[in-house]
Scaffold this active site. Sequence first.
Site, mmCIF file in Angstrom:
data_model
loop_
_atom_site.group_PDB
_atom_site.id
_atom_site.type_symbol
_atom_site.label_atom_id
_atom_site.label_comp_id
_atom_site.label_asym_id
_atom_site.label_seq_id
_atom_site.Cartn_x
_atom_site.Cartn_y
_atom_site.Cartn_z
ATOM 1 N N HIS A 108 0.710 -1.356 0.019
ATOM 2 C CA HIS A 108 -0.090 0.011 0.014
ATOM 3 C C HIS A 108 0.941 1.331 0.185
ATOM 4 C CE1 HIS A 108 0.653 0.761 4.315
ATOM 5 N NE2 HIS A 108 0.590 -0.589 4.513
ATOM 6 N N CYS A 124 3.265 -4.946 6.880
ATOM 7 C CA CYS A 124 2.838 -4.646 5.372
ATOM 8 C C CYS A 124 4.188 -3.980 4.748
ATOM 9 C CB CYS A 124 1.681 -3.833 5.285
ATOM 10 S SG CYS A 124 0.014 -4.387 5.561
#
Length: 233
Positions: A108, A124
């Site tokens: 992301h 992440c």
Amino acid sequence: LLCFGLSMAPQFSVMAEETAAHAEKADRIAINIPARSLAVYQDGKRIRLYPIGVGKAYTPTPVGYYKILEKIENPTWTDPVTHQSIPSGEDCPLGYRWMQIKGNYGIHGTNRPASIGGYVSNGCIRMFENDVEGLYKITDIGTPVDITYNRVVVEKTDDGVIAYYIYPDGYGRQPLEVNEVAKWISGYGVDMFEPDDAIEAKIEASDGQPTYIARPYPLYVNGERMKRNAVEK
């Protein structure tokens, strides 16, 4: 979602980006945690290389073989502790693109661009906003994502020179010895041109910078290919 991630990198031409996206397609994504890099491959050739932020040592990015499970533009982030949600915008830790790879883990954007290059997330993979938007355009659901932990990287440059890199052991998982690094280099036929003391100094530095060793050539004598290469130092 468990990850923190933001932001606005320098803007590129929309037309140029769209043209590149039309010509390029991600067949595979490869992430190397110690290098904090994400590479995109098409037809076996690396076509893009991006800097990334990865998980902290106590919330590491998971190693394994995954694939893109979901793609979301303008995602909403939910705090895993307070369960409060932050909608898409400047305050959203996920930036403006989200690509799920496993459970709450994904690739992301971020509203903290200074964190790119560090061990900073809850697992992440963070990217600069322009980078993740470019990746988003050329990546389909189902694209393989390979995440590895390799401190030693050896590669051949476009002009044929063998170079190697040694990255810091951010998770404390991969101590290195000189003979191990020498084995990596020997596969490229230039091990005789990188002495042990140079490798030892390289391990000590672990700075992720390239060391260029030599350029190998196939060697033929009377039409017969020799086992060893000719090498230009």
